[in-house]
Design a protein around this motif. Structure first.
Motif, PDB file in Angstrom:
ATOM      1  N   VAL A  85      48.925  42.330-144.656  1.00 18.69           N
ATOM      2  CA  VAL A  85      47.806  41.919-143.702  1.00 18.69           C
ATOM      3  C   VAL A  85      47.969  43.476-142.564  1.00 18.69           C
ATOM      4  O   VAL A  85      49.141  43.669-142.187  1.00 18.69           O
ATOM      5  N   ILE A  86      47.044  44.208-142.641  1.00 16.15           N
ATOM      6  CA  ILE A  86      46.801  45.570-141.620  1.00 16.15           C
ATOM      7  C   ILE A  86      45.901  45.025-140.616  1.00 16.15           C
ATOM      8  O   ILE A  86      44.957  44.691-140.730  1.00 16.15           O
ATOM      9  N   ILE A  87      46.570  45.404-139.272  1.00 11.06           N
ATOM     10  CA  ILE A  87      45.809  45.123-138.128  1.00 11.06           C
ATOM     11  C   ILE A  87      45.507  46.290-137.223  1.00 11.06           C
ATOM     12  O   ILE A  87      46.430  47.007-136.848  1.00 11.06           O
ATOM     13  N   PRO A  88      44.184  46.588-136.882  1.00 12.03           N
ATOM     14  CA  PRO A  88      44.073  47.440-135.615  1.00 12.03           C
ATOM     15  C   PRO A  88      44.005  46.717-134.464  1.00 12.03           C
ATOM     16  O   PRO A  88      43.874  45.433-134.581  1.00 12.03           O
ATOM     17  N   HIS A  89      43.959  47.636-133.377  1.00  9.71           N
ATOM     18  CA  HIS A  89      43.620  46.820-131.928  1.00  9.71           C
ATOM     19  C   HIS A  89      42.236  46.541-131.917  1.00  9.71           C
ATOM     20  O   HIS A  89      41.492  46.728-132.667  1.00  9.71           O
ATOM     21  N   THR A 106      43.765  52.188-141.047  1.00  5.96           N
ATOM     22  CA  THR A 106      43.936  51.000-141.423  1.00  5.96           C
ATOM     23  C   THR A 106      43.469  51.178-142.835  1.00  5.96           C
ATOM     24  O   THR A 106      43.909  50.477-143.699  1.00  5.96           O
ATOM     25  N   LEU A 107      42.264  51.648-142.859  1.00  4.19           N
ATOM     26  CA  LEU A 107      41.762  51.865-144.413  1.00  4.19           C
ATOM     27  C   LEU A 107      42.445  52.847-144.973  1.00  4.19           C
ATOM     28  O   LEU A 107      42.596  52.564-146.422  1.00  4.19           O
ATOM     29  N   ALA A 108      43.070  53.921-144.444  1.00  2.00           N
ATOM     30  CA  ALA A 108      43.577  54.629-145.255  1.00  2.00           C
ATOM     31  C   ALA A 108      45.188  54.083-145.896  1.00  2.00           C
ATOM     32  O   ALA A 108      45.231  54.025-147.162  1.00  2.00           O
ATOM     33  N   LEU A 109      45.446  53.204-145.179  1.00  2.00           N
ATOM     34  CA  LEU A 109      46.838  52.705-145.532  1.00  2.00           C
ATOM     35  C   LEU A 109      46.403  51.446-146.568  1.00  2.00           C
ATOM     36  O   LEU A 109      47.222  51.199-147.530  1.00  2.00           O
ATOM     37  N   TRP A 110      45.287  50.781-146.241  1.00  2.00           N
ATOM     38  CA  TRP A 110      44.882  50.043-147.115  1.00  2.00           C
ATOM     39  C   TRP A 110      44.668  50.638-148.629  1.00  2.00           C
ATOM     40  O   TRP A 110      45.122  50.011-149.586  1.00  2.00           O
ATOM     41  N   HIS A 111      44.048  51.483-148.726  1.00  2.00           N
ATOM     42  CA  HIS A 111      43.761  52.299-150.232  1.00  2.00           C
ATOM     43  C   HIS A 111      45.055  52.473-150.675  1.00  2.00           C
ATOM     44  O   HIS A 111      45.190  52.376-151.913  1.00  2.00           O
ATOM     45  N   LYS A 134      46.877  50.764-154.188  1.00  2.00           N
ATOM     46  CA  LYS A 134      47.316  51.504-155.466  1.00  2.00           C
ATOM     47  C   LYS A 134      48.866  51.145-155.802  1.00  2.00           C
ATOM     48  O   LYS A 134      48.971  51.370-156.952  1.00  2.00           O
ATOM     49  N   GLY A 135      49.470  50.678-154.944  1.00  2.00           N
ATOM     50  CA  GLY A 135      50.662  50.066-155.238  1.00  2.00           C
ATOM     51  C   GLY A 135      50.626  48.604-155.593  1.00  2.00           C
ATOM     52  O   GLY A 135      51.684  48.091-155.805  1.00  2.00           O
ATOM     53  N   GLU A 136      49.480  48.153-155.863  1.00  2.00           N
ATOM     54  CA  GLU A 136      49.331  46.793-156.446  1.00  2.00           C
ATOM     55  C   GLU A 136      49.757  45.816-155.473  1.00  2.00           C
ATOM     56  O   GLU A 136      50.125  44.369-155.772  1.00  2.00           O
ATOM     57  N   HIS A 137      49.644  46.111-154.160  1.00  2.00           N
ATOM     58  CA  HIS A 137      50.012  44.900-153.253  1.00  2.00           C
ATOM     59  C   HIS A 137      48.719  44.164-153.006  1.00  2.00           C
ATOM     60  O   HIS A 137      47.342  44.788-153.001  1.00  2.00           O
ATOM     61  N   ASN A 138      48.663  42.950-152.823  1.00  2.00           N
ATOM     62  CA  ASN A 138      47.692  42.194-152.283  1.00  2.00           C
ATOM     63  C   ASN A 138      47.247  42.558-150.668  1.00  2.00           C
ATOM     64  O   ASN A 138      47.875  41.722-149.778  1.00  2.00           O
ATOM     65  N   ALA A 139      46.610  43.641-150.428  1.00  2.00           N
ATOM     66  CA  ALA A 139      46.452  44.008-149.037  1.00  2.00           C
ATOM     67  C   ALA A 139      45.116  43.806-148.545  1.00  2.00           C
ATOM     68  O   ALA A 139      44.094  43.741-149.153  1.00  2.00           O
ATOM     69  N   VAL A 140      44.971  43.472-147.184  1.00  2.00           N
ATOM     70  CA  VAL A 140      43.750  43.236-146.420  1.00  2.00           C
ATOM     71  C   VAL A 140      43.879  43.449-145.166  1.00  2.00           C
ATOM     72  O   VAL A 140      45.126  43.632-144.368  1.00  2.00           O
ATOM     73  N   ILE A 141      42.806  44.122-144.572  1.00  2.00           N
ATOM     74  CA  ILE A 141      42.763  44.427-143.186  1.00  2.00           C
ATOM     75  C   ILE A 141      42.026  43.350-142.446  1.00  2.00           C
ATOM     76  O   ILE A 141      40.909  42.729-142.895  1.00  2.00           O
ATOM     77  N   PRO A 153      34.785  54.419-146.921  1.00  2.00           N
ATOM     78  CA  PRO A 153      35.305  53.855-147.909  1.00  2.00           C
ATOM     79  C   PRO A 153      36.153  52.729-147.830  1.00  2.00           C
ATOM     80  O   PRO A 153      37.386  52.814-147.326  1.00  2.00           O
ATOM     81  N   GLY A 154      35.598  51.264-148.198  1.00  2.00           N
ATOM     82  CA  GLY A 154      36.468  50.242-148.145  1.00  2.00           C
ATOM     83  C   GLY A 154      36.051  49.416-146.953  1.00  2.00           C
ATOM     84  O   GLY A 154      36.433  48.321-146.837  1.00  2.00           O
ATOM     85  N   GLU A 155      35.431  49.912-145.967  1.00  2.00           N
ATOM     86  CA  GLU A 155      35.069  49.272-144.660  1.00  2.00           C
ATOM     87  C   GLU A 155      34.630  47.688-144.996  1.00  2.00           C
ATOM     88  O   GLU A 155      35.012  46.893-144.159  1.00  2.00           O
ATOM     89  N   ALA A 156      33.459  47.738-146.020  1.00  2.00           N
ATOM     90  CA  ALA A 156      33.132  46.332-146.362  1.00  2.00           C
ATOM     91  C   ALA A 156      34.173  45.382-146.480  1.00  2.00           C
ATOM     92  O   ALA A 156      33.595  44.131-146.499  1.00  2.00           O
ATOM     93  N   GLU A 157      35.177  45.509-146.853  1.00  2.00           N
ATOM     94  CA  GLU A 157      36.283  44.794-147.211  1.00  2.00           C
ATOM     95  C   GLU A 157      37.187  44.236-145.883  1.00  2.00           C
ATOM     96  O   GLU A 157      37.989  43.204-146.162  1.00  2.00           O
ATOM     97  N   ILE A 158      36.821  44.608-144.881  1.00  2.00           N
ATOM     98  CA  ILE A 158      37.441  44.314-143.602  1.00  2.00           C
ATOM     99  C   ILE A 158      37.204  42.941-143.083  1.00  2.00           C
ATOM    100  O   ILE A 158      35.957  42.438-143.132  1.00  2.00           O
ATOM    101  N   VAL A 159      38.199  42.066-142.712  1.00  2.00           N
ATOM    102  CA  VAL A 159      37.795  40.724-142.510  1.00  2.00           C
ATOM    103  C   VAL A 159      37.945  40.844-140.755  1.00  2.00           C
ATOM    104  O   VAL A 159      38.773  41.481-140.369  1.00  2.00           O
TER     105      VAL A 159
END
Length: 337
Positions: A20-24, A35-40, A44-51, A65-71
């Motif tokens: 899990v990646i967390i911004p303030h 957070t999005l750059a790290l998520w991408h 790519k490293g096949e981790h189950n990652a989510v923001i 890119p990828g913003e729609a996936e943020i919880v």
């Protein structure tokens, strides 16, 4: 980061993890971009990652890119809590104390995951096992670029990562004009452009999407600007009524404080904004030179940040907050002159 820390993170990420990646809270361009750059990168490293973001953020950040996936924790609390509970690794980006994530703090504090902090603010807390903390950096996005390089993966940075990192560096450096923007920052920006970041398009997406009501709110803010010549200081006030009158949306006041700092001879600028939902006054502080608004905010307004850019809050009324601010300035007259 030390070589031992880098090796520790490499070992941590050798096999796929739940991450899990967390911004303030109230994330800005650097928080969302990093957070999005790290998520991408982690995907790519096949981790189950989510923001998981503490709350929503302005529309001008929702094209990345990828913003729609943020919880968003405040909208999907049950899902977010499950993701946090199941995480093996938690990255915290663009903040260094868990108090900066609002209502998420209790849940995150109870997590048994391995914490990794990447941040450039002053006075970090010690909750993370691995800390990449450097106050000299222009932005957390520049640090994410370095972090990926430390792990030996600079060559896999793609257009999506580059776009997100460019956005955060651009916004946190005030379009590359702040003191923390170094020649290394510009070299990184050049590399990001080579990897697919389209500078003109990114700038337009952030800065050229104003609504008429936001420009009218800016006009209102500038009419409210007060110059305190004795202290080379300006302040702006925006009341609840004014926010409502101009159909305020989250992010509409972003950057307003910088107009005060643009006045000739001004060293210190502040903006005071009444919160629409809660009884407090939010403030943003900016300075030039060596006057530390981070120290000012920490000492007087329950805040902090960087030497030349910080934030704070006041539980008093707008009138009493401004009165306290102007009274405090008498102690800083020699510094501001």
């Amino acid at each position: 980061m030390t070589e031992a820390e880098i090796q520790g993170v490499k070992t941590l990420l050798e096999t796929p993890k739940n991450i899990v990646i967390i911004p303030h809270k109230n994330p800005d361009g650097d928080a969302i971009g990093s957070t999005l750059a790290l998520w991408h990168y982690l995907k790519k490293g096949e981790h189950n990652a989510v923001i998981v973001a503490p709350n929503d953020y302005p529309n001008f950040l929702k094209w990345m890119p990828g913003e729609a996936e943020i919880v968003k924790f405040d909208y999907e609390k049950d899902r977010a809590k499950t993701l946090l509970k199941d995480a093996n690794v938690i990255f915290t980006l663009d903040f260094n104390d868990l108090s900066r994530i609002g209502d998420m703090q209790t849940t995150v504090s109870a997590c048994e995951a391995t914490f990794v902090m990447i941040d450039h603010h002053q006075q970090p807390s010690d909750y993370a096992k691995y800390m990449y903390s450097d106050t000299s950096m222009s932005s957390t996005c520049e640090m994410v670029y370095n972090f990926i390089s430390f792990l030996g993966d600079e060559e896999i940075i793609n257009a999506e990562m580059a776009t997100c990192m460019y956005t955060g560096i651009m916004t946190d450096t005030g379009s590359f004009r702040f003191k923390a923007t170094t020649s290394t920052t510009h070299r990184i920006i050049a590399n990001l452009m080579d990897k697919g970041a389209e500078n003109a398009s990114i700038h337009n997406s952030i800065y050229d999407t104003n609504s008429l009501s936001r420009l009218q709110l800016l006009g209102c803010a500038l009419k409210n600007l007060v110059v305190l010549e004795a202290y080379n200081t300006v302040y702006i006030t925006i009341s609840k009524e004014e926010l409502i009158r101009y159909d305020f949306k989250k992010g509409d006041t972003e950057g307003f404080v910088n107009y005060g700092l643009s006045l000739k001879g001004i060293k210190f600028a502040a903006i005071f904004i009444e919160n629409l939902q809660e009884p407090y006054v939010k403030m943003s502080l900016r300075s030039k030179g060596d006057f530390s608004v981070n120290e000012f905010a920490r000492a007087h307004f329950n805040g902090g940040g960087h030497t030349n850019a910080a934030g704070g809050r006041s539980e008093a009324s707008m009138e009493d907050t401004v009165k306290k601010f102007t009274e405090i300035l008498t102690s800083y007259k020699s510094v501001l002159n």
